[in-house]
Motif scaffolding. Structure first.
Motif, PDB file in Angstrom:
ATOM      1  N   GLY A   1     -22.104  10.589 -17.506  1.00 60.12           N
ATOM      2  CA  GLY A   1     -21.713  10.849 -18.881  1.00 60.12           C
ATOM      3  C   GLY A   1     -20.274  10.506 -19.201  1.00 60.12           C
ATOM      4  O   GLY A   1     -19.804  10.766 -20.316  1.00 60.12           O
ATOM      5  N   GLY A   2     -19.561   9.934 -18.245  1.00 65.70           N
ATOM      6  CA  GLY A   2     -18.181   9.535 -18.486  1.00 65.70           C
ATOM      7  C   GLY A   2     -18.084   8.302 -19.360  1.00 65.70           C
ATOM      8  O   GLY A   2     -19.022   7.498 -19.435  1.00 65.70           O
ATOM      9  N   SER A   3     -16.963   8.129 -20.012  1.00 70.36           N
ATOM     10  CA  SER A   3     -16.762   6.983 -20.909  1.00 70.36           C
ATOM     11  C   SER A   3     -16.443   5.726 -20.117  1.00 70.36           C
ATOM     12  O   SER A   3     -16.108   5.780 -18.928  1.00 70.36           O
ATOM     13  N   TYR A   4     -16.543   4.596 -20.810  1.00 67.69           N
ATOM     14  CA  TYR A   4     -16.151   3.339 -20.181  1.00 67.69           C
ATOM     15  C   TYR A   4     -14.663   3.348 -19.820  1.00 67.69           C
ATOM     16  O   TYR A   4     -14.248   2.785 -18.817  1.00 67.69           O
ATOM     17  N   SER A   5     -13.879   3.999 -20.657  1.00 64.76           N
ATOM     18  CA  SER A   5     -12.437   4.071 -20.383  1.00 64.76           C
ATOM     19  C   SER A   5     -12.177   4.821 -19.082  1.00 64.76           C
ATOM     20  O   SER A   5     -11.368   4.396 -18.248  1.00 64.76           O
ATOM     21  N   LEU A   6     -12.873   5.940 -18.908  1.00 63.99           N
ATOM     22  CA  LEU A   6     -12.704   6.707 -17.675  1.00 63.99           C
ATOM     23  C   LEU A   6     -13.201   5.911 -16.469  1.00 63.99           C
ATOM     24  O   LEU A   6     -12.537   5.877 -15.423  1.00 63.99           O
ATOM     25  N   ALA A   7     -14.351   5.273 -16.617  1.00 58.41           N
ATOM     26  CA  ALA A   7     -14.905   4.483 -15.520  1.00 58.41           C
ATOM     27  C   ALA A   7     -13.946   3.367 -15.128  1.00 58.41           C
ATOM     28  O   ALA A   7     -13.691   3.124 -13.936  1.00 58.41           O
ATOM     29  N   GLY A   8     -13.398   2.684 -16.136  1.00 55.07           N
ATOM     30  CA  GLY A   8     -12.457   1.599 -15.854  1.00 55.07           C
ATOM     31  C   GLY A   8     -11.179   2.110 -15.216  1.00 55.07           C
ATOM     32  O   GLY A   8     -10.630   1.483 -14.304  1.00 55.07           O
ATOM     33  N   ALA A   9     -10.706   3.261 -15.681  1.00 53.94           N
ATOM     34  CA  ALA A   9      -9.480   3.819 -15.127  1.00 53.94           C
ATOM     35  C   ALA A   9      -9.667   4.227 -13.661  1.00 53.94           C
ATOM     36  O   ALA A   9      -8.783   4.000 -12.820  1.00 53.94           O
ATOM     37  N   LEU A  10     -10.813   4.805 -13.333  1.00 54.74           N
ATOM     38  CA  LEU A  10     -11.069   5.194 -11.948  1.00 54.74           C
ATOM     39  C   LEU A  10     -11.223   3.960 -11.052  1.00 54.74           C
ATOM     40  O   LEU A  10     -10.725   3.948  -9.916  1.00 54.74           O
ATOM     41  N   ALA A  11     -11.895   2.939 -11.557  1.00 58.66           N
ATOM     42  CA  ALA A  11     -12.022   1.704 -10.778  1.00 58.66           C
ATOM     43  C   ALA A  11     -10.653   1.073 -10.559  1.00 58.66           C
ATOM     44  O   ALA A  11     -10.356   0.562  -9.467  1.00 58.66           O
ATOM     45  N   ALA A  12      -9.803   1.109 -11.598  1.00 57.20           N
ATOM     46  CA  ALA A  12      -8.455   0.564 -11.462  1.00 57.20           C
ATOM     47  C   ALA A  12      -7.629   1.373 -10.467  1.00 57.20           C
ATOM     48  O   ALA A  12      -6.853   0.813  -9.684  1.00 57.20           O
ATOM     49  N   ALA A  13      -7.791   2.703 -10.483  1.00 55.37           N
ATOM     50  CA  ALA A  13      -7.064   3.554  -9.535  1.00 55.37           C
ATOM     51  C   ALA A  13      -7.482   3.231  -8.108  1.00 55.37           C
ATOM     52  O   ALA A  13      -6.634   3.174  -7.198  1.00 55.37           O
ATOM     53  N   TYR A  14      -8.769   2.994  -7.898  1.00 52.93           N
ATOM     54  CA  TYR A  14      -9.244   2.600  -6.568  1.00 52.93           C
ATOM     55  C   TYR A  14      -8.589   1.284  -6.148  1.00 52.93           C
ATOM     56  O   TYR A  14      -8.105   1.145  -5.015  1.00 52.93           O
ATOM     57  N   GLY A  15      -8.582   0.311  -7.060  1.00 50.81           N
ATOM     58  CA  GLY A  15      -7.999  -0.992  -6.736  1.00 50.81           C
ATOM     59  C   GLY A  15      -6.520  -0.903  -6.419  1.00 50.81           C
ATOM     60  O   GLY A  15      -6.034  -1.560  -5.490  1.00 50.81           O
ATOM     61  N   LEU A  16      -5.788  -0.081  -7.178  1.00 51.25           N
ATOM     62  CA  LEU A  16      -4.355   0.084  -6.932  1.00 51.25           C
ATOM     63  C   LEU A  16      -4.117   0.727  -5.570  1.00 51.25           C
ATOM     64  O   LEU A  16      -3.251   0.282  -4.797  1.00 51.25           O
ATOM     65  N   ALA A  17      -4.883   1.765  -5.260  1.00 48.95           N
ATOM     66  CA  ALA A  17      -4.726   2.425  -3.966  1.00 48.95           C
ATOM     67  C   ALA A  17      -5.073   1.477  -2.826  1.00 48.95           C
ATOM     68  O   ALA A  17      -4.403   1.473  -1.780  1.00 48.95           O
ATOM     69  N   ASN A  18      -6.080   0.652  -3.016  1.00 48.82           N
ATOM     70  CA  ASN A  18      -6.456  -0.324  -2.008  1.00 48.82           C
ATOM     71  C   ASN A  18      -5.334  -1.333  -1.776  1.00 48.82           C
ATOM     72  O   ASN A  18      -5.035  -1.703  -0.633  1.00 48.82           O
ATOM     73  N   ALA A  19      -4.706  -1.774  -2.868  1.00 51.58           N
ATOM     74  CA  ALA A  19      -3.611  -2.734  -2.760  1.00 51.58           C
ATOM     75  C   ALA A  19      -2.436  -2.155  -1.981  1.00 51.58           C
ATOM     76  O   ALA A  19      -1.757  -2.870  -1.231  1.00 51.58           O
TER      77      ALA A  19
END
Length: 412
Positions: A43-61
């Motif tokens: 039930g999360g928004s696209y904005s939340l989904a994108g932000a969490l995916a971006a946070a994962y990518g940043l942490a991975n980097a």
């Protein structure tokens, strides 16, 4: 060509290490789409989904070069396996927490991304010892490695959608991370991984980044990543006006197919001359391939142009692996390869972010112009840093069968 790769894979440990690395990287290669699908199902928004995916990518980097340096210092099993376990537990945490607590969701993806094991750098550090230190075979293995990446990024999203269809988005997170752990075990329990040791390194806080040649290459591939990230967004905008999601699928599949073909052909023969000069040529051809996308012609012709734009991607990556190996300071090879992953990934994220406003302000052509401009920028970086990249031959240590290093000269 197939016979050459088959010969490499028949080498003891080679098939196991390549397969294990690909399986071990599945959680990372599919994280973005898996996180988005899961958050949307909660039930999360696209904005939340994108932000969490971006946070994962940043942490991975952030995590890749740090863990890569730890591998160089302490060996592969001591770092890769614990990191993989912690990363998988992060995704288990996300699946359990859902969107009930934003703090828990962000903490889960940050932990998972930060502790993603540096399997790419680890495999490339192992190829010389597995292949007996023969330069031509190592270079062919780098090409095969680049081709295998394209296969993973093509098959990975399909596996996510299959898991979602069979079970649920939460199950997809758990299954893919479980498969990833199996892949990591395949690698770290192998003899080459257990016996590999980095050569002694000079203590320096910059680690691999003290190499000017490596910095030049990383700067160039930041822009290559930016080009690819912008194409992903521009292709969505193009598809919206030319047939929808099916057209987008054809464009991205064609891009991957072009890279596969280019990588297979490139790795099928030996190339004379310094790889630094060859890399400038390959990146130049890659940049030229991105420019026609701005024509935004009909879907059939656009699919052909997408395939053309991908032809020199895998060869450029394979050649870049050679250059990284030649310019990484002694004892930092895993860290150096991990920095390439980081710069490429951050560039892709920036390209994705830049292409959105470009499309909104100037249409689809402007979105593809970001890719063309980034490709040209990558070539300009390599051209402007010729001095730093020249004279890259150096002595490299190759782990022997018992893990003892032996010196091998890598020549221009």
């Amino acid at each position: 060509m197939a016979a050459g790769y088959a010969e490499l894979l028949r080498t003891r440990h080679a098939a196991r290490l390549l397969a294990g690395t690909l399986l071990g990287r599945l959680p990372n290669g599919t994280a973005a789409i898996a996180i988005v699908l899961f958050i949307r199902s909660e039930g999360g928004s696209y904005s939340l989904a994108g932000a969490l995916a971006a946070a994962y990518g940043l942490a991975n980097a952030v995590g890749q070069p740090l863990l890569g340096r730890a591998v160089d210092l302490y060996g592969q099993p001591r770092v890769q396996l614990p990191a993989a376990l912690v990363s998988a537990l992060g995704m288990v945490w996300l699946a359990a927490a859902g969107t009930a607590s934003m703090a828990a969701a962000y903490a889960a993806v940050l932990v998972s991304g930060l502790f993603t094991p540096p399997l790419e750098g680890g495999l490339r550090a192992l190829w010389p010892s597995v292949l007996g230190g023969r330069e031509e075979r190592v270079h062919a293995a780098y090409a095969m490695d680049a081709v295998a990446q394209e296969v993973m990024y093509t098959v990975g999203p399909l596996l996510v959608t299959l898991c979602v269809a069979l079970w649920s988005p939460a199950a997809a997170l758990l299954v893919l991370n479980g498969v990833g752990l199996v892949g990591v075990l395949m690698v770290v329990l192998s003899e080459p991984s257990r016996t590999w040791r980095s050569v002694p390194r000079e203590a320096h806080w910059l680690g691999a980044l003290r190499s000017r040649g490596l910095l030049a290459l990383l700067g160039a591939f930041f822009f290559v990543g930016m080009a690819l990230g912008s194409i992903a967004v521009a292709a969505v905008a193009y598809a919206d006006g030319h047939g929808g999601q099916a057209v987008y699928g054809w464009l991205m599949a064609a891009l991957g197919l072009g890279a596969l073909v280019g990588g297979v052909v490139y790795g099928a023969r030996q190339w004379a001359g310094a790889p630094e000069r060859r890399l400038r040529l390959l990146v130049g051809l890659l940049a030229v391939g991105y420019l026609p996308l701005m024509l935004t012609v009909g879907p059939v012709a656009m699919t052909a142009l997408a395939a053309l734009s991908g032809v020199f991607l895998a060869p450029s990556l394979a050649c870049a692996f050679i250059v990284v190996d030649r310019h990484a300071p002694a004892g930092t090879v895993t860290e150096a390869f991990s920095w390439l992953v980081t710069f490429f990934g951050v560039g892709a994220a920036l390209g994705t972010a830049a292409a959105g406003p470009a499309v909104e302000m100037g249409g689809t052509t402007a979105g593809f112009a970001v890719a063309g401009g980034a490709g040209v920028a990558a070539l300009l970086v390599l051209t402007a840093t010729q001095t730093a990249l020249s004279g890259g031959g150096r002595t490299r240590a190759v782990a022997g069968s018992a893990g003892a290093p032996s010196e091998q000269l890598i020549k221009n």
